[in-house]
Design a protein around this motif. Structure first.
Motif, mmCIF file in Angstrom:
data_model
loop_
_atom_site.group_PDB
_atom_site.id
_atom_site.type_symbol
_atom_site.label_atom_id
_atom_site.label_comp_id
_atom_site.label_asym_id
_atom_site.label_seq_id
_atom_site.Cartn_x
_atom_site.Cartn_y
_atom_site.Cartn_z
ATOM 1 N N ALA A 1 0.830 -1.200 0.000
ATOM 2 C CA ALA A 1 0.000 0.000 0.000
ATOM 3 C C ALA A 1 0.866 1.251 0.000
ATOM 4 C CB ALA A 1 -0.934 -0.008 1.210
ATOM 5 N N ARG A 2 1.946 1.222 0.787
ATOM 6 C CA ARG A 2 2.861 2.366 0.828
ATOM 7 C C ARG A 2 3.473 2.624 -0.550
ATOM 8 N NH1 ARG A 2 3.278 5.766 5.434
ATOM 9 N NH2 ARG A 2 2.895 4.510 7.298
ATOM 10 N N VAL B 1 9.061 9.530 1.171
ATOM 11 C CA VAL B 1 8.713 9.050 2.520
ATOM 12 C C VAL B 1 8.027 7.680 2.430
ATOM 13 C CG1 VAL B 1 7.269 9.466 4.548
ATOM 14 C CG2 VAL B 1 8.569 11.354 3.528
ATOM 15 N N GLU B 2 7.094 7.546 1.509
ATOM 16 C CA GLU B 2 6.372 6.272 1.370
ATOM 17 C C GLU B 2 7.304 5.154 0.926
ATOM 18 O OE1 GLU B 2 3.446 5.973 2.539
ATOM 19 O OE2 GLU B 2 3.161 8.139 2.812
ATOM 20 N N PHE B 3 8.199 5.439 -0.004
ATOM 21 C CA PHE B 3 9.155 4.416 -0.438
ATOM 22 C C PHE B 3 10.101 4.026 0.685
ATOM 23 C CE2 PHE B 3 8.549 5.881 -5.023
ATOM 24 C CZ PHE B 3 7.783 4.777 -5.339
ATOM 25 N N ASP B 4 10.529 5.002 1.486
ATOM 26 C CA ASP B 4 11.424 4.694 2.602
ATOM 27 C C ASP B 4 10.747 3.774 3.614
ATOM 28 O OD1 ASP B 4 13.469 6.169 1.512
ATOM 29 O OD2 ASP B 4 13.117 7.957 2.747
ATOM 30 N N VAL B 5 9.473 4.035 3.914
ATOM 31 C CA VAL B 5 8.741 3.178 4.857
ATOM 32 C C VAL B 5 8.554 1.786 4.252
ATOM 33 C CG1 VAL B 5 6.575 2.833 6.103
ATOM 34 C CG2 VAL B 5 7.565 5.122 5.945
ATOM 35 N N ALA B 6 8.201 1.744 2.970
ATOM 36 C CA ALA B 6 8.001 0.449 2.309
ATOM 37 C C ALA B 6 9.280 -0.370 2.313
ATOM 38 C CB ALA B 6 7.506 0.660 0.880
ATOM 39 N N LEU B 7 10.411 0.282 2.072
ATOM 40 C CA LEU B 7 11.688 -0.434 2.056
ATOM 41 C C LEU B 7 12.116 -0.869 3.447
ATOM 42 C CD1 LEU B 7 13.647 1.485 -0.679
ATOM 43 C CD2 LEU B 7 13.251 -0.984 -0.596
ATOM 44 N N ALA B 8 11.743 -0.116 4.469
ATOM 45 C CA ALA B 8 12.012 -0.558 5.839
ATOM 46 C C ALA B 8 11.251 -1.843 6.144
ATOM 47 C CB ALA B 8 11.631 0.541 6.829
#
Length: 267
Positions: free
Chosen positions: A208-209, A227-234
């Protein structure tokens, strides 16, 4: 539900979750109850707890003594589906439907098994059968909507995904796929609200992110997309596509050195 790729992308006491592919608990189940009803109840309990090996041992004990046990056949079909034996699951769930065909859940999970075994058209027909039996089955609408979305039939997909979002308001997958379908048909601005809602409902849902990030790029909001890609990659550090998309985004932001690192991670 099954989540296969970044960027594209079920009510019952016993339900298939394709994300469980291994045995959760390998502890021995102990001797089975003599009465098949009690043994089946125990098998269903093990299944819900993720003890798939114990559940399979127990349900096979039931079917050895009562081969026509429909719910036992169905449960074994679910177990084989979750443990990667899709063709066996198709055979078992189809056999259960022969004995009790008016259960929408049976048809939904047959559709899941058919898709997993590469039979997309038959899977689509199973989801349609589930909706004919139970028009308010949100899981069936969601799964059929995803099939139609992947095939590019956006109008029909949106109709089913809207039904799924209405029937399962706390389900992020329904909102995410509705947002994707609207974005494909009408542009990212049309789908951004549903994609944001999907992230709100599932903040730890990497897919979803990533989907929201892609839409934000289309809308020119690069900082928010990052920001969304960073959260998704985390959440999914080995997702090559995400690293690649992040690299392209960093390049657009003029952060070339960081982009090179992201591209290297993707490779």
């Amino acid at each position: 539900m099954v989540k296969e790729t970044f960027g594209m992308s079920g009510k019952s006491p016993i339900k298939v979750d394709m994300k469980r592919g291994t045995y959760h608990d390998m502890s021995p189940a102990g001797p089975p109850p003599a009465e098949t009803g009690a043994a089946f109840a125990q098998a269903a309990h093990f299944f819900r707890k993720g003890r798939l090996k114990d559940a399979e041992t127990r349900v096979r004990y039931v079917l050895d003594r009562e081969p026509g046990h429909i719910d036992g056949t169905y449960l074994l079909g679910q177990i084989t589906l979750q443990t990667g034996r899709a063709k066996e699951a198709v055979r078992l769930i189809s056999k259960a439907i022969e004995g009790k065909g008016g259960v929408a859940e049976f048809h939904v999970n047959l559709g899941v098994a058919l898709l997993a075994s590469g039979q997309a058209e038959a899977g689509e027909r199973s989801f349609e059968s589930a909706i004919k039996i139970q028009t308010e089955n949100g899981d069936a609408h969601l799964r059929l909507g995803i099939v139609l979305l992947r095939r590019g039939e956006f109008n029909e997909a949106i109709s089913h995904l809207r039904a799924a979002a209405r029937l399962m308001p706390e389900q992020p997958d329904a909102r995410m796929n509705l947002g994707l379908a609207l974005s494909h048909r009408d542009g990212s601005l049309a789908g951004i609200g549903d994609l944001r809602k999907a992230v709100e409902l599932g903040p730890k849902d990497g897919l979803a992110r990533a989907s929201l990030g892609n839409a934000l790029i289309d809308l020119g909001d690069f900082d928010s997309a990052l920001v969304e890609f960073d959260v998704a990659l985390a959440l999914h550090p080995n997702a090559a596509t995400l690293h690649f998309r992040r690299g392209r985004l960093l390049n657009q932001l003029g952060r070339e050195r960081e982009a090179v690192v992201a591209y290297s991670q993707a490779v």
